[in-house]
Motif scaffolding. Structure first.
Motif, mmCIF file in Angstrom:
data_model
loop_
_atom_site.group_PDB
_atom_site.id
_atom_site.type_symbol
_atom_site.label_atom_id
_atom_site.label_comp_id
_atom_site.label_asym_id
_atom_site.label_seq_id
_atom_site.Cartn_x
_atom_site.Cartn_y
_atom_site.Cartn_z
ATOM 1 N N VAL A 1 0.580 -1.261 -0.050
ATOM 2 C CA VAL A 1 -0.213 -0.434 0.142
ATOM 3 C C VAL A 1 1.208 1.565 -0.090
ATOM 4 N N ARG A 2 0.587 2.180 -1.042
ATOM 5 C CA ARG A 2 1.550 3.258 -0.917
ATOM 6 C C ARG A 2 0.730 4.678 -0.306
ATOM 7 N N ASN A 3 1.334 6.438 -0.610
ATOM 8 C CA ASN A 3 1.227 7.084 0.221
ATOM 9 C C ASN A 3 0.241 8.042 -1.377
ATOM 10 N N ASP A 4 1.112 7.608 -2.447
ATOM 11 C CA ASP A 4 0.654 8.147 -4.134
ATOM 12 C C ASP A 4 0.139 7.861 -4.941
ATOM 13 N N TYR A 5 -0.804 7.212 -4.766
ATOM 14 C CA TYR A 5 -1.185 6.603 -5.353
ATOM 15 C C TYR A 5 -2.017 8.314 -6.328
ATOM 16 N N GLY B 1 -2.624 6.570 -22.113
ATOM 17 C CA GLY B 1 -3.543 7.240 -23.695
ATOM 18 C C GLY B 1 -4.390 8.368 -23.616
ATOM 19 N N LYS B 2 -5.872 8.517 -23.489
ATOM 20 C CA LYS B 2 -6.748 9.824 -23.089
ATOM 21 C C LYS B 2 -6.389 10.115 -21.753
ATOM 22 N N LYS B 3 -6.255 9.108 -21.565
ATOM 23 C CA LYS B 3 -6.708 9.301 -19.639
ATOM 24 C C LYS B 3 -5.674 10.127 -19.265
ATOM 25 N N ARG B 4 -4.148 9.522 -19.593
ATOM 26 C CA ARG B 4 -3.843 10.116 -18.358
ATOM 27 C C ARG B 4 -3.374 11.522 -19.514
ATOM 28 N N LEU B 5 -3.388 11.577 -20.413
ATOM 29 C CA LEU B 5 -3.463 12.829 -21.025
ATOM 30 C C LEU B 5 -4.675 14.013 -20.631
ATOM 31 N N ALA B 6 -6.677 13.816 -20.427
ATOM 32 C CA ALA B 6 -6.077 13.984 -19.664
ATOM 33 C C ALA B 6 -6.566 14.334 -18.324
ATOM 34 N N LEU B 7 -5.944 13.594 -17.433
ATOM 35 C CA LEU B 7 -5.432 14.208 -15.985
ATOM 36 C C LEU B 7 -4.745 14.744 -15.835
ATOM 37 N N CYS B 8 -3.469 15.068 -16.812
ATOM 38 C CA CYS B 8 -2.202 15.781 -16.153
ATOM 39 C C CYS B 8 -2.975 17.298 -17.264
ATOM 40 N N LEU B 9 -3.554 16.942 -18.220
ATOM 41 C CA LEU B 9 -4.067 18.577 -18.531
ATOM 42 C C LEU B 9 -4.881 19.157 -17.266
ATOM 43 N N PHE B 10 -6.046 17.944 -16.121
ATOM 44 C CA PHE B 10 -6.692 18.764 -15.905
ATOM 45 C C PHE B 10 -5.716 19.129 -14.812
ATOM 46 N N ALA B 11 -4.724 18.501 -14.238
ATOM 47 C CA ALA B 11 -3.476 19.231 -13.011
ATOM 48 C C ALA B 11 -3.235 20.232 -13.438
ATOM 49 N N VAL B 12 -2.831 20.712 -14.841
ATOM 50 C CA VAL B 12 -2.163 21.526 -15.607
ATOM 51 C C VAL B 12 -3.203 22.836 -14.922
ATOM 52 N N ILE C 1 1.329 19.470 -7.839
ATOM 53 C CA ILE C 1 1.327 19.548 -9.636
ATOM 54 C C ILE C 1 2.328 18.108 -10.263
ATOM 55 N N SER C 2 3.699 17.905 -9.842
ATOM 56 C CA SER C 2 4.284 17.438 -10.662
ATOM 57 C C SER C 2 3.854 16.428 -9.696
ATOM 58 N N ALA C 3 3.873 15.688 -8.253
ATOM 59 C CA ALA C 3 4.103 14.866 -7.763
ATOM 60 C C ALA C 3 2.267 14.043 -8.775
ATOM 61 N N TYR C 4 1.706 14.631 -8.729
ATOM 62 C CA TYR C 4 0.238 14.196 -9.222
ATOM 63 C C TYR C 4 0.515 13.946 -10.263
ATOM 64 N N ILE C 5 1.412 14.385 -11.518
ATOM 65 C CA ILE C 5 1.576 14.368 -12.673
ATOM 66 C C ILE C 5 2.129 13.108 -12.973
ATOM 67 N N ARG C 6 2.992 13.246 -11.929
ATOM 68 C CA ARG C 6 4.037 12.117 -11.848
ATOM 69 C C ARG C 6 3.168 10.611 -11.848
ATOM 70 N N ALA C 7 2.591 10.604 -10.779
ATOM 71 C CA ALA C 7 1.571 9.508 -10.415
ATOM 72 C C ALA C 7 -0.010 9.321 -11.653
ATOM 73 N N VAL C 8 -0.460 10.657 -12.607
ATOM 74 C CA VAL C 8 -0.884 10.380 -13.142
ATOM 75 C C VAL C 8 -0.056 8.861 -14.595
ATOM 76 N N ARG C 9 0.667 9.434 -14.823
ATOM 77 C CA ARG C 9 2.019 8.919 -16.018
ATOM 78 C C ARG C 9 2.130 8.059 -15.629
ATOM 79 N N ARG C 10 2.604 6.713 -14.148
ATOM 80 C CA ARG C 10 3.007 6.175 -13.548
ATOM 81 C C ARG C 10 1.468 4.995 -14.281
#
Length: 354
Positions: free
Chosen positions: A267-271, A307-318, A294-303
């Protein structure tokens, strides 16, 4: 990957062709407008070995009177108001089914749903999940069926998703039927509000999860069940994080106790889900998230996503970082409650039509 707790009874059931007993448990609190339709949707099913248990959680409207109209066709119990989890546990204690289905009192089981599900009610199956059609308070369809499931009885991808993201895509309560033992021996769930929070995570580890790519129920969206999303606060965000992490730590204990052949859950703390909620919490409090956040959030999303969900969530973070706080808050509200996007589109349409 080997799954634990696959019963030898499956072979016996195949030989005898025994129809498993299915317990349908309906929990109700102040849903006098919907409880009758919900119960009728179960009574109309073509499935013989069935018990229907309705637990009224101390309703203050006419729900109990509506429930009593069905007489001995159902088992009806009324308790003091104790909340959804305790009400569900009361229903479970009264049931005897090999499989258990919790149906919310404002939802509807689709016509012929159990006849379609029956072939999958086998001891080696720990959970059957199916798609739900969103409807409004009048029963009118208001969107596409969800989640978009692919037909499968392989728990491996779901276990991998839990290890990577802390969850897998699953319907709300009324879209899931569980083998009874998944609900048994869970212990204390002080972090939880509903009965199926850790159960849906446990199911892939103790059997096969069958996904049916058909709409077999209706999920009602109305003012009463939208109220939990009506006020966006950092306290609410923290509550979501605490429940998410509480389920995973509980799951780790259950997997270790029940599944000796399966590797320990880390179990991690950075989902990404956790990082997203923490970021939105800052926005809700009127603060701008730091570049580090924001960087930590984007790293978690990229991990965790592609596809499209990764892009959408990264744009949401920005967007949460660069947009004015008032707009960022609106985006956070839509992310938590997607129905708000329909309201926003409606207002924009009205504005441009003037």
């Amino acid at each position: 990957m080997l799954l634990c707790n696959i019963s030898r009874v499956e072979k016996v059931c195949k030989m005898l062709k025994v129809q498993p007993l299915l317990s349908i448990i309906i929990t109700c609190y102040n849903y006098e407008m919907y409880i009758g339709e919900c119960i009728r949707s179960v009574l109309s099913q073509n499935y013989d070995n069935l018990e229907i248990i309705v637990v009224d959680d101390g309703s203050t409207d006419q729900s109990w009177q509506k429930i009593q109209e069905f007489g001995d066709k159902i088992v009806a119990v009324r308790t003091e108001n104790r909340g959804q989890l305790k009400t569900s546990l009361t229903g479970l204690s009264l049931s005897h089914g090999d499989f258990v289905y919790f149906l919310d009192a404002d939802d509807v089981l689709g016509e012929g749903a159990l006849a379609h599900i029956e072939p999958y009610l086998r001891p080696g199956v720990s959970k059957i999940q199916f798609m739900l059609l969103p409807i409004d308070q009048t029963g009118k369809s208001i969107g596409n069926a969800f989640p978009a499931l692919q037909p499968s009885d392989d728990s491996g991808p779901l276990i991998r998703s839990i290890r990577a993201r802390g969850y897998y895509d699953t319907p709300p309560t009324s879209g899931n039927i569980y083998r009874r033992d998944v609900y048994e021996g869970l212990g204390e769930m002080t972090y939880e509000r509903g009965i199926d929070g850790v159960s849906y995570l446990l199911a892939p580890f103790v059997g096969r999860v069958v996904s049916i790519d058909k709409t077999l129920g209706k999920y009602r969206i109305h003012n009463a069940n939208q109220s939990s999303f009506s006020v966006l606060t950092s306290k609410r965000m923290k509550g979501y994080v605490d429940r998410f992490m509480g389920r995973l730590h509980h799951l780790d204990e259950l997997v270790q106790a029940r599944c000796a052949t399966i590797d320990k859950l880390e179990v991690r703390n950075d989902y990404a889900y956790v990082m997203e909620l923490k970021t939105m919490s800052l926005v809700v409090d009127g603060k701008r998230p730091s570049i580090g956040q924001i960087s930590a959030y984007i790293r978690a999303v990229r991990r965790e996503h592609t596809g499209k969900k990764r892009l959408a969530l990264c744009l949401f973070a920005v967007a949460l970082f660069v947009l004015p706080n008032a707009i960022a808050k609106q985006l956070a509200a839509i992310r938590i409650d997607p129905s708000r996007s329909r309201q926003m589109r409606s207002r924009l349409k009205q504005a441009f039509s003037v």
